[in-house]
Motif scaffolding. Sequence first.
Motif, PDB file in Angstrom:
ATOM      1  N   GLY A 118     -20.524  13.965 -14.963  1.00  0.00           N
ATOM      2  CA  GLY A 118     -19.338  13.307 -14.424  1.00  0.00           C
ATOM      3  C   GLY A 118     -18.881  13.887 -13.107  1.00  0.00           C
ATOM      4  O   GLY A 118     -17.782  13.644 -12.668  1.00  0.00           O
ATOM      5  N   ARG A 119     -19.731  14.672 -12.436  1.00  0.00           N
ATOM      6  CA  ARG A 119     -19.225  15.343 -11.250  1.00  0.00           C
ATOM      7  C   ARG A 119     -19.944  14.969  -9.965  1.00  0.00           C
ATOM      8  O   ARG A 119     -19.474  15.322  -8.896  1.00  0.00           O
ATOM      9  N   GLY A 120     -21.069  14.330  -9.991  1.00  0.00           N
ATOM     10  CA  GLY A 120     -21.647  13.981  -8.703  1.00  0.00           C
ATOM     11  C   GLY A 120     -23.144  13.916  -8.694  1.00  0.00           C
ATOM     12  O   GLY A 120     -23.787  13.723  -9.709  1.00  0.00           O
ATOM     13  N   LEU A 121     -23.711  14.115  -7.507  1.00  0.00           N
ATOM     14  CA  LEU A 121     -25.136  14.016  -7.302  1.00  0.00           C
ATOM     15  C   LEU A 121     -25.734  15.414  -7.238  1.00  0.00           C
ATOM     16  O   LEU A 121     -25.167  16.367  -7.732  1.00  0.00           O
ATOM     17  N   ARG A 122     -26.922  15.534  -6.591  1.00  0.00           N
ATOM     18  CA  ARG A 122     -27.550  16.844  -6.517  1.00  0.00           C
ATOM     19  C   ARG A 122     -26.643  17.855  -5.819  1.00  0.00           C
ATOM     20  O   ARG A 122     -26.405  18.938  -6.299  1.00  0.00           O
ATOM     21  N   GLY A 123     -26.180  17.484  -4.620  1.00  0.00           N
ATOM     22  CA  GLY A 123     -25.128  18.240  -3.969  1.00  0.00           C
ATOM     23  C   GLY A 123     -25.492  19.553  -3.315  1.00  0.00           C
ATOM     24  O   GLY A 123     -24.900  19.910  -2.317  1.00  0.00           O
ATOM     25  N   ASP A 148     -13.027  -0.411  -7.667  1.00  0.00           N
ATOM     26  CA  ASP A 148     -12.560  -0.009  -8.998  1.00  0.00           C
ATOM     27  C   ASP A 148     -13.182   1.303  -9.474  1.00  0.00           C
ATOM     28  O   ASP A 148     -12.965   1.712 -10.619  1.00  0.00           O
ATOM     29  N   GLY A 149     -13.964   1.970  -8.611  1.00  0.00           N
ATOM     30  CA  GLY A 149     -14.564   3.247  -8.979  1.00  0.00           C
ATOM     31  C   GLY A 149     -15.957   3.143  -9.553  1.00  0.00           C
ATOM     32  O   GLY A 149     -16.613   4.168  -9.780  1.00  0.00           O
ATOM     33  N   ALA A 150     -16.452   1.929  -9.792  1.00  0.00           N
ATOM     34  CA  ALA A 150     -17.827   1.751 -10.264  1.00  0.00           C
ATOM     35  C   ALA A 150     -18.786   2.047  -9.114  1.00  0.00           C
ATOM     36  O   ALA A 150     -18.487   1.773  -7.950  1.00  0.00           O
ATOM     37  N   MET A 151     -19.948   2.625  -9.460  1.00  0.00           N
ATOM     38  CA  MET A 151     -20.926   3.001  -8.443  1.00  0.00           C
ATOM     39  C   MET A 151     -22.134   2.067  -8.477  1.00  0.00           C
ATOM     40  O   MET A 151     -22.598   1.650  -9.548  1.00  0.00           O
ATOM     41  N   TYR A 152     -22.633   1.783  -7.278  1.00  0.00           N
ATOM     42  CA  TYR A 152     -23.813   0.948  -7.121  1.00  0.00           C
ATOM     43  C   TYR A 152     -24.739   1.599  -6.102  1.00  0.00           C
ATOM     44  O   TYR A 152     -24.350   2.522  -5.377  1.00  0.00           O
ATOM     45  N   GLN A 159     -15.643   8.600 -12.870  1.00  0.00           N
ATOM     46  CA  GLN A 159     -15.239   9.423 -13.992  1.00  0.00           C
ATOM     47  C   GLN A 159     -16.429  10.105 -14.661  1.00  0.00           C
ATOM     48  O   GLN A 159     -16.436  11.307 -14.905  1.00  0.00           O
ATOM     49  N   SER A 160     -17.489   9.319 -14.947  1.00  0.00           N
ATOM     50  CA  SER A 160     -18.624   9.853 -15.711  1.00  0.00           C
ATOM     51  C   SER A 160     -19.794  10.275 -14.836  1.00  0.00           C
ATOM     52  O   SER A 160     -20.703  10.948 -15.311  1.00  0.00           O
ATOM     53  N   GLY A 161     -19.779   9.895 -13.583  1.00  0.00           N
ATOM     54  CA  GLY A 161     -20.849  10.287 -12.669  1.00  0.00           C
ATOM     55  C   GLY A 161     -22.008   9.316 -12.643  1.00  0.00           C
ATOM     56  O   GLY A 161     -21.954   8.221 -13.207  1.00  0.00           O
ATOM     57  N   ILE A 162     -23.079   9.721 -11.979  1.00  0.00           N
ATOM     58  CA  ILE A 162     -24.266   8.893 -11.826  1.00  0.00           C
ATOM     59  C   ILE A 162     -25.102   8.942 -13.097  1.00  0.00           C
ATOM     60  O   ILE A 162     -25.313  10.005 -13.681  1.00  0.00           O
TER      61      ILE A 162
END
Length: 462
Positions: free
Chosen positions: A155-160, A369-373, A390-393
């Motif tokens: 829920g926090r992100g990508l590789r980063g 709305d916060g959804a990722m594509y 909220q939940s991440g990728i």
Amino acid sequence: MILSKYCKIYPDTAGPGSVVLFSTKKASKIAIPESMLEDIREKILSEDERETLFELGFLVNSADEEKKEILGFMDELNASDKVFAAQLVMNLDCNLACGYCFEGSRKGKFYMARETADKFVEFVKNAIVHPHPDPLPSREREDIKDPQSYPSTGGRGLRGGGIEEIRVSFYGGEPLLSMDLILFVSNAIKSFAFEKGIKYTGRLVTNATLLTPQSVAKLRHAGIKAASITLDGPESVHDVSRPFRGGTGSFRTIMKNLKEAGDILDLELGGNFTKRNYHRFPELLDYLIAEGLTPEKVFSMQFYPVIQEAEGIVNHDFGDGCSSVNEPWIFEAELFLREEIMKRGYRTSRIIPSICFIELRNKIIVNYDGAMYKCSGLIGRKEFCAGDLQSGIKDYRLSHKLDNWKNEECLDCAYLPLCFGGCKYMKLLRDGNMNGVDCKKPYLDATLEAAVRQDIRYKAGT
């Protein structure tokens, strides 16, 4: 060493007895004596010649080594990627009524809430400060069969890890209808990036009707340095394609704003053409020059064919879009327009390996709305949602058919680095699914040699 599979050989029009080599893998080109091709085949090159041709991508140690290299191309690219890029959809509202708009019936009074903007800022911070396991491990992990078994990002992100630059593109609808929220997000990420010693670049994808001197000054102060703007040809053509919702033309409003914004923002100008109107676009180029938007004041220029969206999405009266780059009229149109752009001195796209946004793991699109594509054309298509703030990728390898190009036919094609399976969105629109590839071979057969010669003629990329 042997000649790369991803090398095209063209006659050198500068003189007899020589050829031009173009590497689709490294986008390099070189003119060599025709006799050197035989030297390559006979393996009698000098050490300096071998080293030069190897560095430029024309020679490889073996076919097996090159195959392994190309199969690992995406993994290597993602592993070395130091840029976190997000396209943030501020709203799905617009003050224009473009008949071909791919968002079409999906548009409306849908705006990002401040709470969602806060979550996006935190998402970016966590992706940089607390990198998590890659949600898309290499396909060499053949033991993983169930996509749900891929590791979560928590829920926090990508590789980063190791990010050196954050890029945020503000998108819509018309993003400037959410001006205050753009400034909030951009200022927040700009401050965070400064604190962490990371470069921040903000940009807009806007119709420019609201890009007034007052808004430009605020945007620049907030770290937004560039604006991508659409002009669909000269005034009489543009105003038919891109009128205000009330029906009046938008061309003059946009031009007024561009002339005042050009000294503050990098202007990335583009336009959408159809089979009926692409011949009119040189009129726009001449008009821009006459109005002072000369090549040195425009960061880049490129025109695109209008894509025919699905029935029920676009205006039911619109039917002039294309469903494939392999339509013959596009061959002529794109080379014609590229020539017209380059001969006037504007910068345009280079011929380089074409990497779909979907394939790049540090690149995301966040809907209002916060959804990722992973593609702007997929916004709102729930079956292609790749996660949320909220939940991440989540793993999207199977749903987005990431490995479709990993087949013998594609691997054996000299154009693979310029295509990598083509456009998944076009494939979806045309066939209703992303199975297989959107092969661009007819298009590249028809256009690549001429485009390489354009680059040579206008010294592009030198």
